[in-house]
Design a protein around this motif. Structure first.
Motif, PDB file in Angstrom:
ATOM      1  N   ASN A 138       0.844  -1.174   0.068  1.00  0.00           N
ATOM      2  CA  ASN A 138      -0.014  -0.038  -0.080  1.00  0.00           C
ATOM      3  C   ASN A 138       0.890   1.247  -0.106  1.00  0.00           C
ATOM      4  O   ASN A 138       0.358   2.298  -0.663  1.00  0.00           O
ATOM      5  CB  ASN A 138      -0.975  -0.120   1.281  1.00  0.00           C
ATOM      6  CG  ASN A 138      -2.142  -0.884   1.168  1.00  0.00           C
ATOM      7  OD1 ASN A 138      -2.431  -1.144  -0.111  1.00  0.00           O
ATOM      8  ND2 ASN A 138      -2.550  -1.363   2.253  1.00  0.00           N
ATOM      9  N   SER A 142       1.441   3.851  -3.428  1.00  0.00           N
ATOM     10  CA  SER A 142       0.721   5.056  -3.335  1.00  0.00           C
ATOM     11  C   SER A 142       1.543   6.357  -3.551  1.00  0.00           C
ATOM     12  O   SER A 142       2.671   6.302  -2.900  1.00  0.00           O
ATOM     13  CB  SER A 142      -0.108   4.958  -2.115  1.00  0.00           C
ATOM     14  OG  SER A 142      -0.968   3.801  -2.079  1.00  0.00           O
ATOM     15  N   LEU A 148      -3.667   5.923   0.866  1.00  0.00           N
ATOM     16  CA  LEU A 148      -2.959   4.925   0.463  1.00  0.00           C
ATOM     17  C   LEU A 148      -4.148   3.901  -0.580  1.00  0.00           C
ATOM     18  O   LEU A 148      -4.619   3.010  -0.179  1.00  0.00           O
ATOM     19  CB  LEU A 148      -2.639   3.632   1.586  1.00  0.00           C
ATOM     20  CG  LEU A 148      -1.742   4.236   2.565  1.00  0.00           C
ATOM     21  CD1 LEU A 148      -1.542   3.157   3.855  1.00  0.00           C
ATOM     22  CD2 LEU A 148      -0.513   4.669   1.867  1.00  0.00           C
ATOM     23  N   ASN A 149      -3.960   4.653  -1.928  1.00  0.00           N
ATOM     24  CA  ASN A 149      -4.906   4.177  -2.775  1.00  0.00           C
ATOM     25  C   ASN A 149      -4.330   3.568  -4.089  1.00  0.00           C
ATOM     26  O   ASN A 149      -5.216   3.144  -4.910  1.00  0.00           O
ATOM     27  CB  ASN A 149      -5.769   5.281  -3.441  1.00  0.00           C
ATOM     28  CG  ASN A 149      -4.993   6.366  -3.788  1.00  0.00           C
ATOM     29  OD1 ASN A 149      -3.968   6.303  -4.222  1.00  0.00           O
ATOM     30  ND2 ASN A 149      -5.842   7.539  -4.283  1.00  0.00           N
ATOM     31  N   ARG A 150      -2.909   3.249  -3.851  1.00  0.00           N
ATOM     32  CA  ARG A 150      -2.312   2.613  -4.969  1.00  0.00           C
ATOM     33  C   ARG A 150      -2.410   3.228  -6.328  1.00  0.00           C
ATOM     34  O   ARG A 150      -2.433   2.445  -7.332  1.00  0.00           O
ATOM     35  CB  ARG A 150      -2.691   0.962  -5.062  1.00  0.00           C
ATOM     36  CG  ARG A 150      -2.563   0.447  -3.685  1.00  0.00           C
ATOM     37  CD  ARG A 150      -2.970  -1.202  -3.890  1.00  0.00           C
ATOM     38  NE  ARG A 150      -2.842  -1.773  -2.603  1.00  0.00           N
ATOM     39  CZ  ARG A 150      -2.938  -3.324  -2.473  1.00  0.00           C
ATOM     40  NH1 ARG A 150      -3.142  -3.809  -3.520  1.00  0.00           N
ATOM     41  NH2 ARG A 150      -2.644  -3.847  -1.353  1.00  0.00           N
ATOM     42  N   GLU A 151      -2.442   4.563  -6.416  1.00  0.00           N
ATOM     43  CA  GLU A 151      -2.414   5.052  -7.797  1.00  0.00           C
ATOM     44  C   GLU A 151      -1.404   4.925  -8.579  1.00  0.00           C
ATOM     45  O   GLU A 151      -1.280   4.993  -9.870  1.00  0.00           O
ATOM     46  CB  GLU A 151      -3.013   6.432  -7.728  1.00  0.00           C
ATOM     47  CG  GLU A 151      -1.785   7.535  -7.061  1.00  0.00           C
ATOM     48  CD  GLU A 151      -2.034   7.544  -5.521  1.00  0.00           C
ATOM     49  OE1 GLU A 151      -2.682   6.732  -4.801  1.00  0.00           O
ATOM     50  OE2 GLU A 151      -1.408   8.371  -5.069  1.00  0.00           O
TER      51      GLU A 151
END
Length: 164
Positions: A138, A142, A148-151
């Motif tokens: 994570n 991110s 923590l959105n893993r973009e």
């Protein structure tokens, strides 16, 4: 006779100075070879991976010496890298023309992506051994520790990193 004695004395001093110079130069060569050998170590590879990760997370290719220092806690390896760079013995790095301060970058972005990918893989292996893969995954996938959105998994800038 006096002229011959002075000439002989001068010649002896010249030979002595030449021998001292050769010894001094030989010691310098040994130190240079030791620095170059250190660049082949796992420790150096880790240093380069840390620098590549730092550059990639800051969306840049060029790093100043302060950036390299911030990227890695290995001050000794930073010194070895810096001395080799200043001696022109790091052809994989090139100086950045027109920068306000001295900056270096890898000669091609794909080298940075490869080293960043290796660093990411090392993080996963280490976290797997600690049974903490999810928090590490994570975090490094991110752009922000707060969100923590893993973009990074979908961004073009990071795409080649994940393929390595």
């Amino acid at each position: 006779l006096r002229a011959l004695l002075l000439l002989g004395d001068s010649w002896v001093r010249h030979q002595s100075d030449a021998a001292k110079f050769m010894l001094r130069d030989g010691a310098s060569d040994v130190a240079m070879l030791k620095r170059i050998e250190e660049l082949k170590s796992d420790r150096a590879r880790k240093f380069f991976q840390e620098a590549a990760w730092f550059a990639h997370t800051h969306r840049t290719r060029a790093l100043s010496w302060d950036d390299f220092k911030a990227a890695s806690k290995d001050a000794e390896m930073l010194q070895v890298f810096r001395l080799n760079s200043e001696d022109g013995r790091m052809p994989i790095f090139e100086p950045v023309e027109g920068a306000k301060e001295n900056k270096l970058q890898l000669t091609h972005l794909s080298f940075q992506e490869l080293l960043t990918g290796e660093y990411s893989s090392a993080i996963v292996r280490s976290s797997h051994a600690k049974k903490q893969v999810r928090p590490y995954l994570n975090f490094f996938s991110s752009n922000s520790a707060q969100k923590l959105n893993r973009e990074r998994l979908a961004e073009n800038w990071w795409m080649q990193v994940w393929f390595h």
